[in-house]
Write a protein that holds these residues in place. Structure first.
Motif, PDB file in Angstrom:
ATOM      1  N   LYS A  86      -0.302  -7.317   7.361  1.00  0.00           N
ATOM      2  CA  LYS A  86      -1.350  -8.134   6.482  1.00  0.00           C
ATOM      3  C   LYS A  86      -1.235  -9.682   6.573  1.00  0.00           C
ATOM      4  O   LYS A  86      -2.147 -10.362   6.622  1.00  0.00           O
ATOM      5  CB  LYS A  86      -1.016  -7.679   4.996  1.00  0.00           C
ATOM      6  CG  LYS A  86      -1.776  -6.466   4.620  1.00  0.00           C
ATOM      7  CD  LYS A  86      -1.621  -6.411   3.254  1.00  0.00           C
ATOM      8  CE  LYS A  86      -2.401  -5.232   2.380  1.00  0.00           C
ATOM      9  NZ  LYS A  86      -2.520  -4.950   1.099  1.00  0.00           N
ATOM     10  N   GLN A 104      -3.882 -11.988   8.270  1.00  0.00           N
ATOM     11  CA  GLN A 104      -4.561 -13.008   7.163  1.00  0.00           C
ATOM     12  C   GLN A 104      -4.425 -14.370   7.899  1.00  0.00           C
ATOM     13  O   GLN A 104      -5.644 -15.077   7.838  1.00  0.00           O
ATOM     14  CB  GLN A 104      -3.746 -13.218   5.855  1.00  0.00           C
ATOM     15  CG  GLN A 104      -4.125 -14.102   4.885  1.00  0.00           C
ATOM     16  CD  GLN A 104      -5.335 -13.480   4.431  1.00  0.00           C
ATOM     17  OE1 GLN A 104      -5.611 -12.495   3.960  1.00  0.00           O
ATOM     18  NE2 GLN A 104      -6.416 -14.712   4.234  1.00  0.00           N
ATOM     19  N   TYR A 159       2.697 -13.808   8.452  1.00  0.00           N
ATOM     20  CA  TYR A 159       1.797 -15.051   8.448  1.00  0.00           C
ATOM     21  C   TYR A 159       2.603 -16.219   9.055  1.00  0.00           C
ATOM     22  O   TYR A 159       1.943 -16.807   9.907  1.00  0.00           O
ATOM     23  CB  TYR A 159       1.368 -15.645   6.868  1.00  0.00           C
ATOM     24  CG  TYR A 159       0.399 -16.489   6.905  1.00  0.00           C
ATOM     25  CD1 TYR A 159      -0.888 -16.104   6.544  1.00  0.00           C
ATOM     26  CD2 TYR A 159       0.666 -17.936   7.169  1.00  0.00           C
ATOM     27  CE1 TYR A 159      -1.863 -17.110   6.423  1.00  0.00           C
ATOM     28  CE2 TYR A 159      -0.402 -18.839   6.945  1.00  0.00           C
ATOM     29  CZ  TYR A 159      -1.644 -18.699   6.544  1.00  0.00           C
ATOM     30  OH  TYR A 159      -2.764 -19.650   6.744  1.00  0.00           O
TER      31      TYR A 159
END
Length: 344
Positions: free
Chosen positions: A85, A89, A305
């Motif tokens: 994720k 992202q 991230y």
């Protein structure tokens, strides 16, 4: 004029047939010869016709997420999901595509890192799940392609690492149990040759030694970070130990903590009334167990991230290869009993 297979053969000092067999991963080509051919092909910009037709110039900097051991988990692990994720992202926010490739220790021996990158036109990769003795660890150190490893640190001029200070974080988690009166602590260990396991073990030893305690081999349950192995390991522990031999279980992951609680409940024990349990990771599921699990939150989504961000900057000459250590948080929930309060 585009480079041809004849150009590659001449520059590599081999025959055209050898080049063809190397690029098609035939096993009868010496690994050193294959690596040399792949390197020369990359330097010359050579692409087999079928690849040239499918790749356009705008995809000259393909980014890959390479997951090792992903399919070996017998149940869905929140860790990889949260990590992905975070990675995607960043990709979404910056309008870039990141392809995912799943490997394991066996396939790393069958197809080298350089060959994987060559076949898929990969300019840089994010790698997660590597074990310290995996073939790709050695291959990354010799590669000139920028890459970012998550957790497992590999040293090399083009390698970055995004990680947590696992030694300090696990020391803090161990101290948390000790400060609450726990002296009989069983360690539920992760995969032996995983760097995070080694570092967390150092943290546990530090806290034990500082408090005049001894962590014996008899008080360690070894697993491969699999929940079901924690269930089996805790069951096996109580077949050879008395109930009063432990007051707390110190787990190297939240999934191991979930397995430990499952095992304790199946034996008729209550958490935290009879035994305390702590985890590590900060998985969302740890907030929905009964009881909710006290854990170290390593902010997994941020880790993904920042790994993507760092690789992107490396590919664009913004940041050099570096080690990025992210902060952690000890999250206190409901799975630990304070024995110090009972003794006062």
């Amino acid at each position: 004029m585009p480079a041809t297979i004849r150009d590659v053969a001449k520059a590599a000092g081999v025959t055209i047939g050898t080049v063809s067999r190397a690029l098609n991963n035939y096993s009868d080509v010496n690994c050193h010869t294959r690596e040399r051919i792949l390197r020369v092909a990359q330097e010359l910009g050579y692409r087999p016709n079928q690849m040239a037709r499918s790749l356009s110039s705008k995809h000259s900097k393909n980014i890959a997420l390479v997951l090792s051991g992903f399919l070996e988990d017998t149940m869905l692990n929140d860790f990889e999901t949260m990590l992905m994720k975070g990675i995607y992202q960043f990709a979404f926010e910056h309008g870039i595509d990141i392809a995912m490739y799943v490997i394991n220790s066996r396939t790393q021996k069958e197809k080298s890192y350089e060959q994987l990158c060559y076949e898929h036109n990969i300019a840089g990769a994010i790698l997660f799940g590597l074990k310290t003795n995996d073939p790709y660890c050695e291959a990354l150190a010799a590669s000139h392609r920028p890459c970012v490893t998550i957790d497992t640190e590999v040293r090399g001029p083009c390698i970055s690492n995004v990680t947590l200070d696992d030694v300090t974080a696990f020391d803090e988690l161990t101290q948390y149990l000790i400060d609450r009166g726990h002296r009989k602590i069983v360690l539920v260990h992760g995969r032996k040759n995983a760097m995070v396991s080694m570092e967390r073990l150092v943290g546990a030893y530090q806290a034990f030694t500082r408090n005049g305690l001894t962590l014996t081999h008899d008080s360690i349950i070894y697993t491969n970070f699999l929940r079901e192995e924690a269930v089996a390991g805790v069951g096996a522990y109580f077949r050879t130990h008395t109930p009063d031999s432990a007051t707390a279980f110190l787990c190297m992951s939240d999934m191991l903590a979930i397995g430990t609680i499952e095992a304790l409940k199946s034996l008729g024990y209550r958490v935290p009334d009879d035994y305390s349990v702590v985890g590590y990771d900060g998985l969302e599921v740890a907030n929905y167990t009964d009881p909710k699990i006290t854990t170290v939150d390593q902010n997994i989504k941020e880790k993904g991230y920042e790994a993507a961000h760092l690789l992107y900057d490396m590919l664009n000459g913004i940041r050099p290869a570096q080690k990025l250590v992210l902060p952690h948080t000890l999250v206190e929930r409901e799975s630990v009993k304070n024995l110090s309060e009972l003794s006062n």
